[in-house]
Design an enzyme around this catalytic site. Structure first.
Site, mmCIF file in Angstrom:
data_model
loop_
_atom_site.group_PDB
_atom_site.id
_atom_site.type_symbol
_atom_site.label_atom_id
_atom_site.label_comp_id
_atom_site.label_asym_id
_atom_site.label_seq_id
_atom_site.Cartn_x
_atom_site.Cartn_y
_atom_site.Cartn_z
ATOM 1 N N CYS A 33 41.931 41.891 39.910
ATOM 2 C CA CYS A 33 43.163 42.612 40.195
ATOM 3 C C CYS A 33 43.356 43.669 39.106
ATOM 4 C CB CYS A 33 44.351 41.651 40.157
ATOM 5 S SG CYS A 33 44.184 40.308 41.324
ATOM 6 N N HIS A 65 39.777 36.689 37.430
ATOM 7 C CA HIS A 65 41.188 37.043 37.565
ATOM 8 C C HIS A 65 41.546 37.948 36.411
ATOM 9 C CE1 HIS A 65 42.152 34.405 40.851
ATOM 10 N NE2 HIS A 65 41.485 33.434 40.275
#
Lengths: 393, 555
Positions: free
Chosen positions: A208, A166
């Site tokens: 991301c 992440h």
């Protein structure tokens, strides 16, 4: 005035002439010519891979599957376990929530098991930390760290660094507790460059806002690619209903699908991989950072980074073409002009392989003598200039 | 002339080489035992003996080692043993909870959950035992892909009574023990891969062909062990063990307890290991005779069916060894109460509802009609602080459940003098170590448990309040407390015979819930204080330097 300037000018010219015939760079020139024989070849002799899955917990199964998919790909293409550093922040294969113990799958039909029977995870669980990652890259490890946990690269190593987890704008989360920033990785790569720990690096990241992670690199020979632009999320590809969580990320899924068609002999280039990116299918815009990479992308092979492919060339045996006395078992030697001060290296490709072996024996003694001559000549010239200056005064 | 040189070269080849060539032999065995609750316990044992070898003398550590040449003994492990002059080494990596009551004693004793590593080393001043212990842990963590590097002084103790030397005591140097365990360690294929690489035939021939990670790690309990022992007459013995308890009732379609090697492992033995002196599959036959075993065992002795798979035997390797109960439709679990299969049954719990205090309570039941003298060992990391003045021992000769006895027969709960039941209490509190951490606390006691009774020991504990940087990434899960160890003690100093009817028992691990801070507070504090500083600095700066003037705009 001009007559006095003339000997000074002559002295300067001679020193420059001798200096330019610098034989201490002889070896590095010769090595560069050997490695750079085919223009835009990588010039690497060994491959390493550092595959990092930075997130923990069962619902991040897909990050583990991403890293394992890359592990299987680089292993299939020839990088041995001793040259792969695999960091998995959690254990999903033998997790009590895993219905299929000992197996990790990256697609919904569960056809291909990525964990398999032969796997070595070098950093597992709580050992995957930012500190350990940076120490691994820079080589500043504790003396007690075993060999399998060290990155023993040299200046002819191509390294494939893959990170997943992440992340956000210029950061990546490690185990939901700490973060590594783009500046940290850029500085680590610069340390590696200073210490000559890599030849070229391919940095691939699937998180991301991944493209921000390579925006801060400033060392040469780094090719970077990320899965999404700033402000964009990277999405997972599919779920498996029996495992119960998402099993792979979109970007990595399409990269692995592209890699299925590659084998060790393939001549597919990095440009082909980048051309295969389809933002519509991946649901995000992958990016490419090639400003620090000095070779054309269509000449950089996939196997330069993903594979451990030995480069072998087959030369036809050439007839006797050399005119010098440096012969060995009938093979041609370097057409070396022994008379002039500058070694005119007309490198004949067919002779280079065999003559490189003879090179070191023959050149060694000769070269030392020339170095001595040059050293004393320059000392003499400098002494002349100084005495001339003092006499003029 | 040619003939002469040929003879000379032949003579040279036949003379023994300069380096010491030791004889090595290798034996492998698989022991399969169906258990009474329908499960099947399998134990692989791979034994490599390096004959006439002696562990390295610790005083030779500063000199380069003599070259070691092995044919069957694994070089990677041998090098680690020589590098740190280890006399005895035991490493076990287990997952699951061994159910002593239903499964009896395990064939290999070390079944504590997680990673357990202990080693006996000779004392040396140049390279101290603690340095070698640290080197050993890290070397093994690299070899077995396990995070053993974290078994540092926070988890290391020296319980010499519970873990004595299993082999012979070498005559040189005083030996010391280092023991550490990590209960939260995961065991997976990456630990099995290097384990198999230590075998002479790897997983390509012999019994190791059966080791299928997808099946082994699906078992109800699995564990692997590495044991290096020195025996004076024999030499250095390396025993690699892998135990797994499978559950055919769960994995089969008809809830039957029939098993076969194919159904348990999804593999078959194709060929026997050519370098094995002896290779066999031993099946422990159940007492009730309502089963069938195929193929017919060639040797049946003592309730054991032995299939000899050595390459030298005449017996051809069976493609599958199977046992089925054809008269049973489905397996019926035996109805409780069932007698426990081990003389001692142990339970350990941590009571308490707050995150600051608790009560650690251990209950030991003696199922046999004789009195048992047991040693009790607790190695507790500094997560818990034991208050020794609150140590209480209770005996309840009624073997019914605890709550029942509490309510109905309160008169039978007697608090006896500690001297009768618990004696030789030794408590070693946490001590500061060179790296700034505290060592674990070690509690040892000798328990005398009367026949057919339950002994309950309880001690109040305080839970540690850690600094926020010391918490692991998944702090909400809690910390694992390694299991307590019960080991047999001899009644008197003269009785040195090791004829106990029971062996070391491990309690299950416990999860300790420590108070966790709010991990977002550092971020909050930084944000708030930076905002405050900006406001203060900004206001004062503006007050001091900003001047409002009227600017005329010419039309």
């Amino acid at each position: 005035m001009r007559l006095q300037l003339l000997p000074l000018l002559l002295a300067c010219l001679t020193t420059w002439a001798i200096g330019s015939s610098n034989s201490s760079t002889f070896y590095s020139e010769h090595a560069a010519n050997f490695f750079g024989r085919h223009e835009s070849a990588s010039g690497h002799t060994n491959n390493w891979a550092v595959l990092v899955c930075a997130s923990r917990y069962w619902f991040n199964y897909r990050h583990m599957a991403n890293a394992l998919g890359m592990y299987r790909t680089v292993k299939r293409l020839g990088i041995p376990d001793s040259n792969i550093i695999l960091m998995l922040a959690d254990d999903v294969a033998c997790n009590t929530r895993n219905r299929f113990s000992g197996s990790v799958y990256a697609e919904a039909g569960r056809h291909l098991d990525l964990y398999g029977e032969n796997i070595e995870v070098d950093y597992r669980g709580y050992e995957v930390t930012v500190e350990n990652f940076i120490r691994l890259l820079t080589g500043r490890v504790d003396p007690s760290v075993p060999r399998s946990k060290r990155l023993l690269t040299d200046d002819r190593s191509n390294i494939f660094v893959y990170m997943t987890g992440h992340g956000g704008n210029e950061f990546l989360k490690f185990q939901d507790q700490e973060e590594i920033s783009a500046f940290d990785i850029a500085d680590a790569f610069e340390q590696m460059w200073q210490k000559k720990r890599y030849n070229e690096i391919l940095f691939m990241i699937d998180t991301c806002q991944a493209n921000s992670m390579y925006s801060q690199f400033y060392s040469p020979n780094i090719l970077a690619t990320g899965s999404s632009e700033i402000g964009e999320n990277s999405y997972s590809y599919e779920n498996d209903n029996d495992i119960g969580v998402s099993v792979i990320d979109s970007y990595t899924h399409y990269v692995l699908k592209f890699m299925e068609g590659i084998n060790k002999t393939s001549q597919t280039s990095m440009q082909d991989l980048f051309n295969s990116y389809d933002p519509v299918k991946i649901h995000s815009h992958p990016g490419i950072g090639s400003d620090l990479f000095h070779r054309p992308l269509d000449k950089a092979l996939i196997t330069d980074f993903f594979g451990g492919v030995a480069q072998a060339e087959v030369f036809p045996l050439q007839e006797d073409a050399g005119s010098t006395s440096h012969h060995k078992s009938g093979s041609t030697s370097l057409p070396f002009a022994s008379e002039s001060g500058t070694p005119s290296l007309s490198v004949v490709p067919s002779a280079t392989v065999t003559s490189l072996l003879t090179l070191t024996d023959e050149m060694h003694v000769w070269d030392i003598q020339r170095k001595e001559v040059r050293k004393w000549a320059s000392v003499f010239i400098v002494g002349c200039i100084v005495s001339w200056v003092s006499l003029v005064r | 002339m040619v003939r002469g040189s040929v003879w000379i070269s032949l003579a040279y080849l036949l003379t023994p080489s300069f380096c010491l060539h030791r004889l090595e032999n290798y034996k492998e065995d698989l022991r399969v035992k169906p258990l009474r609750d329908g499960r099947v316990s399998t134990t692989f044992s791979f034994l490599t003996v390096l004959e006439d070898a002696v562990p390295r003398h610790p005083t030779t550590l500063e000199l380069p080692d003599e070259p070691q040449h092995y044919a069957l003994f694994p070089l990677t492990l041998g090098q680690i043993l020589r590098e740190y002059a280890i006399t005895e080494l035991h490493l076990s990596l287990n997952a699951g909870k061994w159910n002593y009551d239903d499964w009896g004693h395990p064939p290999e004793v070390s079944v504590g959950t997680g990673a357990e590593l202990w080693a006996w080393m000779g004392v040396n001043e140049v390279m101290t035992i603690d340095e070698r212990w640290s080197g050993l842990r890290n070397a093994l963590s690299g070899l077995f892909c396990a995070s053993l590097g974290s078994l540092d002084s926070r988890r290391t103790t020296s319980p010499v009574v519970a873990f004595p030397l299993s082999g012979s005591t070498p005559p040189f140097a005083q030996h010391e023990l280092r023991h550490a365990s990590l209960a939260s360690e995961n065991v997976c294929t990456e630990n099995l891969t290097p384990f198999l690489k230590l075998l002479p035939c790897k997983s390509r021939a012999g019994l190791a062909e059966l080791l299928n990670p997808q099946k082994v790690f699906d078992a109800d309990w699995h564990g692997m062990g590495v044991h290096v022992i020195w025996k004076e007459g024999t030499g250095v013995e390396l025993k690699l063990t892998l135990q797994a308890v499978f559950n055919p009732v769960r994995t089969s379609t008809g809830k039957r307890r029939d098993w076969s090697l194919q159904s348990l492992f999804d593999r078959s033995i194709e060929q026997s290991c050519p370098v094995a002196n002896y290779s066999s599959v031993t099946v422990v036959l159940p007492e009730e005779k309502n089963y069938q075993i195929t193929p017919q065992p060639p040797v049946q002795v003592d309730g054991l069916a032995i299939y000899d798979l050595s390459s030298t035997s005449d017996f051809t390797i069976p493609t599958n060894i199977a046992m089925h109960w054809s008269n049973e439709h489905r397996f019926q679990y035996p109805m409780p109460p069932l007698p426990a299969l081990t003389p001692l049954s142990v339970k350990r719990t941590l009571h308490g509802t707050t995150q600051t205090r608790g009560v650690l309570s251990i209950s030991v039941t003696n199922n046999s009609p004789q009195e048992i003298l047991a040693g009790y060992l607790e190695m507790i990391p500094t997560l818990l602080t034991l208050w020794m003045h609150t140590l209480k021992v209770e005996i309840n000769s009624d073997t019914r459940s605890m709550t029942y006895s509490h309510k109905m027969l309160p008169l039978l709960i007697i608090v006896l003098r500690l001297g009768d039941l618990l004696s030789d209490l030794k408590y070693q509190p946490p001590s500061p170590q060179p790296n700034g951490h505290l060592s674990p606390s070690m509690l040892q006691a000798a328990l005398t448990i009367p026949p057919k009774s339950t002994l309950k020991i309880s001690v109040e504990v305080d839970k540690a309040f850690l600094k926020y940087t010391e918490h692991p990434p998944d702090a909400m899960r809690g910390w694992d407390l390694p299991g307590a160890v019960f080991f047999p003690l001899s009644k008197s100093a003269n009785d040195t015979s090791s004829s106990y009817n029971w062996e070391r028992i491990y309690t299950p691990t416990l999860l300790v819930d420590l108070p966790t801070p709010d991990f977002s507070m550092p971020y909050n504090v930084i944000i708030l204080s930076c905002t405050l500083m900006t406001l203060i600095f900004g206001s004062i700066f503006n007050l001091l330097t900003r001047k409002w003037v009227v600017v005329e705009i010419k039309e």
